[in-house]
Write a protein that holds these residues in place. Structure first.
Motif, PDB file in Angstrom:
ATOM      1  N   THR A  44      43.799 -97.277 -66.557  1.00  0.00           N
ATOM      2  CA  THR A  44      44.011 -96.985 -65.083  1.00  0.00           C
ATOM      3  C   THR A  44      43.192 -97.844 -64.157  1.00  0.00           C
ATOM      4  O   THR A  44      42.462 -98.743 -64.451  1.00  0.00           O
ATOM      5  CB  THR A  44      43.582 -95.434 -64.728  1.00  0.00           C
ATOM      6  OG1 THR A  44      42.256 -95.347 -64.862  1.00  0.00           O
ATOM      7  CG2 THR A  44      44.028 -94.520 -65.665  1.00  0.00           C
ATOM      8  N   ALA A  45      43.690 -97.887 -63.117  1.00  0.00           N
ATOM      9  CA  ALA A  45      43.117 -98.797 -62.000  1.00  0.00           C
ATOM     10  C   ALA A  45      41.750 -98.240 -61.802  1.00  0.00           C
ATOM     11  O   ALA A  45      41.498 -96.975 -61.771  1.00  0.00           O
ATOM     12  CB  ALA A  45      43.752 -98.603 -60.711  1.00  0.00           C
ATOM     13  N   PRO A  46      40.794 -99.249 -61.363  1.00  0.00           N
ATOM     14  CA  PRO A  46      39.344 -98.801 -61.308  1.00  0.00           C
ATOM     15  C   PRO A  46      39.082 -97.644 -60.129  1.00  0.00           C
ATOM     16  O   PRO A  46      39.673 -98.005 -59.243  1.00  0.00           O
ATOM     17  CB  PRO A  46      38.478-100.310 -61.044  1.00  0.00           C
ATOM     18  CG  PRO A  46      39.628-101.194 -60.596  1.00  0.00           C
ATOM     19  CD  PRO A  46      40.952-100.809 -61.173  1.00  0.00           C
ATOM     20  N   THR A  47      37.916 -96.915 -60.297  1.00  0.00           N
ATOM     21  CA  THR A  47      37.674 -95.872 -59.140  1.00  0.00           C
ATOM     22  C   THR A  47      36.214 -96.055 -59.248  1.00  0.00           C
ATOM     23  O   THR A  47      35.526 -96.540 -60.167  1.00  0.00           O
ATOM     24  CB  THR A  47      38.107 -94.541 -59.686  1.00  0.00           C
ATOM     25  OG1 THR A  47      37.549 -94.138 -61.027  1.00  0.00           O
ATOM     26  CG2 THR A  47      39.585 -94.260 -59.725  1.00  0.00           C
ATOM     27  N   GLY A  48      35.688 -95.767 -58.109  1.00  0.00           N
ATOM     28  CA  GLY A  48      34.079 -95.612 -57.969  1.00  0.00           C
ATOM     29  C   GLY A  48      33.775 -96.077 -56.536  1.00  0.00           C
ATOM     30  O   GLY A  48      34.567 -95.933 -55.353  1.00  0.00           O
ATOM     31  N   ASP A  49      32.417 -96.534 -56.377  1.00  0.00           N
ATOM     32  CA  ASP A  49      31.953 -96.892 -55.127  1.00  0.00           C
ATOM     33  C   ASP A  49      31.265 -98.374 -55.246  1.00  0.00           C
ATOM     34  O   ASP A  49      31.775 -98.705 -56.161  1.00  0.00           O
ATOM     35  CB  ASP A  49      30.889 -95.850 -54.723  1.00  0.00           C
ATOM     36  CG  ASP A  49      29.790 -95.680 -55.680  1.00  0.00           C
ATOM     37  OD1 ASP A  49      29.545 -96.516 -56.377  1.00  0.00           O
ATOM     38  OD2 ASP A  49      29.269 -94.646 -55.871  1.00  0.00           O
ATOM     39  N   ALA A  50      30.430 -98.840 -54.459  1.00  0.00           N
ATOM     40  CA  ALA A  50      29.928 -99.991 -54.408  1.00  0.00           C
ATOM     41  C   ALA A  50      28.934-100.394 -55.630  1.00  0.00           C
ATOM     42  O   ALA A  50      28.787-101.540 -55.970  1.00  0.00           O
ATOM     43  CB  ALA A  50      29.119-100.313 -53.289  1.00  0.00           C
ATOM     44  N   THR A  51      28.470 -99.404 -56.347  1.00  0.00           N
ATOM     45  CA  THR A  51      27.453 -99.608 -57.501  1.00  0.00           C
ATOM     46  C   THR A  51      28.173 -99.244 -58.787  1.00  0.00           C
ATOM     47  O   THR A  51      27.427 -99.536 -59.950  1.00  0.00           O
ATOM     48  CB  THR A  51      26.226 -99.294 -57.227  1.00  0.00           C
ATOM     49  OG1 THR A  51      26.339 -97.592 -57.055  1.00  0.00           O
ATOM     50  CG2 THR A  51      25.745 -99.761 -55.999  1.00  0.00           C
ATOM     51  N   ASN A  52      29.216 -98.279 -58.799  1.00  0.00           N
ATOM     52  CA  ASN A  52      29.709 -97.900 -59.952  1.00  0.00           C
ATOM     53  C   ASN A  52      31.072 -97.842 -60.174  1.00  0.00           C
ATOM     54  O   ASN A  52      31.894 -97.598 -59.233  1.00  0.00           O
ATOM     55  CB  ASN A  52      29.374 -96.287 -60.124  1.00  0.00           C
ATOM     56  CG  ASN A  52      27.763 -96.007 -59.752  1.00  0.00           C
ATOM     57  OD1 ASN A  52      27.146 -96.462 -60.945  1.00  0.00           O
ATOM     58  ND2 ASN A  52      27.625 -95.457 -58.833  1.00  0.00           N
ATOM     59  N   MET A  53      31.542 -98.160 -61.475  1.00  0.00           N
ATOM     60  CA  MET A  53      33.069 -98.383 -61.450  1.00  0.00           C
ATOM     61  C   MET A  53      33.508 -97.707 -62.746  1.00  0.00           C
ATOM     62  O   MET A  53      32.799 -98.034 -63.763  1.00  0.00           O
ATOM     63  CB  MET A  53      33.294 -99.995 -61.329  1.00  0.00           C
ATOM     64  CG  MET A  53      35.021-100.223 -61.617  1.00  0.00           C
ATOM     65  SD  MET A  53      35.259-101.931 -61.575  1.00  0.00           S
ATOM     66  CE  MET A  53      35.204-102.025 -59.793  1.00  0.00           C
TER      67      MET A  53
END
Length: 87
Positions: A44-53
Motif C-alpha cells: 500500500t501507499a505509505p501513511t503516517g506523519d513527519a516522523t513515522n511511516m
C-alpha cells in the motif's frame, strides 16, 4: 600598537566570529524518512506523519520502489501485513 598587530588582531577576531557562527549554525541532517514512492506491487501507499511511516504488504512477492530511502534517528518505518503474509 602598530599596524601589524592591529591587522593580526582583526584577523583573529574575524576567525573567532567565523568559528562561533559555524558552531551556532543548525545541523543539517539526512532525510528523515523515505521519499518518492514510485511503484509497488502488493504494497500500500505509505501513511503516517513527519516522523513515522507505515506501508502494508497485501500479498506475496511484494515490491516497492522509492526515489530515496533513509530513516533518520528518532523516526520509524514500519512494514505490516494484514494478508497473513509471513515475516
Amino acid at each position: 600598537m602598530n599596524h601589524k598587530t592591529s591587522s593580526r588582531d582583526l584577523k583573529l577576531r574575524a576567525l573567532s566570529l567565523g568559528i562561533a557562527a559555524a558552531l551556532a549554525a543548525p545541523i543539517v541532517s539526512a532525510q528523515s524518512l523515505p521519499s518518492g514512492f514510485v511503484d509497488a506491487t502488493n504494497v500500500t501507499a505509505p501513511t503516517g506523519d513527519a516522523t513515522n511511516m507505515t506501508v502494508n504488504v497485501t500479498g506475496p512477492r511484494a515490491y516497492a520502489e522509492w526515489g530515496s530511502f533513509d530513516v533518520g534517528t528518532g523516526n520509524s518505518f514500519t512494514v505490516t501485513s494484514d494478508a497473513g503474509v509471513g515475516n
